[in-house]
Scaffold this motif. Structure first.
Motif, PDB file in Angstrom:
ATOM      1  N   VAL A  50       0.547  -1.060   0.123  1.00 51.66           N
ATOM      2  CA  VAL A  50       0.123  -0.052   0.189  1.00 51.66           C
ATOM      3  C   VAL A  50       0.889   1.308   0.148  1.00 51.66           C
ATOM      4  N   ASP A  51       0.712   2.069  -0.956  1.00 51.65           N
ATOM      5  CA  ASP A  51       1.567   3.253  -1.101  1.00 51.65           C
ATOM      6  C   ASP A  51       0.828   4.719  -1.094  1.00 51.65           C
ATOM      7  N   LYS A  52       0.880   5.490  -0.184  1.00 55.61           N
ATOM      8  CA  LYS A  52       0.170   6.680  -0.101  1.00 55.61           C
ATOM      9  C   LYS A  52       1.423   7.650  -0.692  1.00 55.61           C
ATOM     10  N   ASP A  53       1.155   8.272  -2.013  1.00 51.11           N
ATOM     11  CA  ASP A  53       1.825   9.194  -2.768  1.00 51.11           C
ATOM     12  C   ASP A  53       1.218  10.530  -2.337  1.00 51.11           C
ATOM     13  N   LEU A  54       1.737  11.397  -1.268  1.00 46.72           N
ATOM     14  CA  LEU A  54       1.159  12.702  -1.083  1.00 46.72           C
ATOM     15  C   LEU A  54       1.112  13.772  -2.070  1.00 46.72           C
ATOM     16  N   GLN A  89      -8.491  13.714   4.651  1.00 42.98           N
ATOM     17  CA  GLN A  89      -9.850  13.364   5.143  1.00 42.98           C
ATOM     18  C   GLN A  89     -10.213  12.210   4.847  1.00 42.98           C
ATOM     19  N   LEU A  90     -10.068  11.477   3.808  1.00 40.25           N
ATOM     20  CA  LEU A  90     -10.457   9.831   3.455  1.00 40.25           C
ATOM     21  C   LEU A  90      -9.591   9.073   4.243  1.00 40.25           C
ATOM     22  N   ILE A  91      -8.355   9.468   4.250  1.00 39.59           N
ATOM     23  CA  ILE A  91      -7.353   8.598   5.050  1.00 39.59           C
ATOM     24  C   ILE A  91      -7.733   8.693   6.632  1.00 39.59           C
ATOM     25  N   ALA A  92      -8.075   9.771   6.853  1.00 39.80           N
ATOM     26  CA  ALA A  92      -8.299   9.977   8.280  1.00 39.80           C
ATOM     27  C   ALA A  92      -9.803   9.182   8.912  1.00 39.80           C
ATOM     28  N   MET A  93     -10.567   9.014   8.019  1.00 40.05           N
ATOM     29  CA  MET A  93     -11.816   8.210   7.850  1.00 40.05           C
ATOM     30  C   MET A  93     -11.575   6.779   7.984  1.00 40.05           C
ATOM     31  N   GLY A  94     -10.170   6.385   7.802  1.00 38.53           N
ATOM     32  CA  GLY A  94      -9.889   4.942   7.560  1.00 38.53           C
ATOM     33  C   GLY A  94     -10.126   4.370   6.362  1.00 38.53           C
TER      34      GLY A  94
END
Length: 161
Positions: A6-10, A138-143
């Motif tokens: 899983v890669d989060k590319d900010l 926001q969506l990542i903070a929602m899990g």
């Protein structure tokens, strides 16, 4: 578990999940194309999905809700933008109210799914793209990222049946 990364590319505003399955591309595709099979894995195990409408064609919509252990229902929708069965799918993913109407004050994202043969199995790349960093945060903070890993983790059992 089938999820290999899983890669989060900010900077690129993307969340990319890679999963590998011991199944054919067609078998993995069926988990997306069959609404009864989709609802058996879409959503984390504690929040099973019920697919209400399933039109997997460009311009079609898929509507669903997830039910919490307490019985609360969380509605969502996909607007299908492209389909290249059995290899690819793209849709806009959003939240809905209890009547299935899109909720404007919560962000949407564009999700693309690519399936490719990989050795004796299939590699699935699921990439969610966001318009802004605020929407992604926001969506990542929602899990969303954790829920997606848990949801995709259920696909192996379905493919083994």
């Amino acid at each position: 578990m089938s999820v290999t990364s899983v890669d989060k590319d900010l900077e690129a505003l993307t969340l990319t999940l890679i999963a590998d399955f011991d199944a054919s591309v067609e078998q993995v595709w069926e988990l997306w194309s069959d609404p009864r099979r989709l609802e058996r894995w879409w959503g984390p195990p504690t929040h099973p999905a019920t697919v209400v409408d399933h039109d997997l064609t460009p311009g079609g919509e898929i509507t669903y809700y997830m039910t919490s252990p307490e019985g609360e229902k969380y509605h969502g929708w996909w607007r299908v933008t492209s389909v290249d069965a059995p290899k690819a799918l793209e849709f806009i993913d959003g939240f809905a109210d209890s009547e299935g109407k899109p909720v404007d004050d919560l962000p949407t994202n564009t999700t693309s799914v690519q399936l490719s043969s990989s050795g004796a199995g299939t590699r699935m790349e699921l990439r969610s793209s966001y318009d802004t960093r605020e929407q992604m945060d926001q969506l990542i903070a929602m899990g969303m990222d954790e829920g997606l890993v848990l949801a995709v983790g259920q696909m192996d059992a379905l493919l083994a049946q």
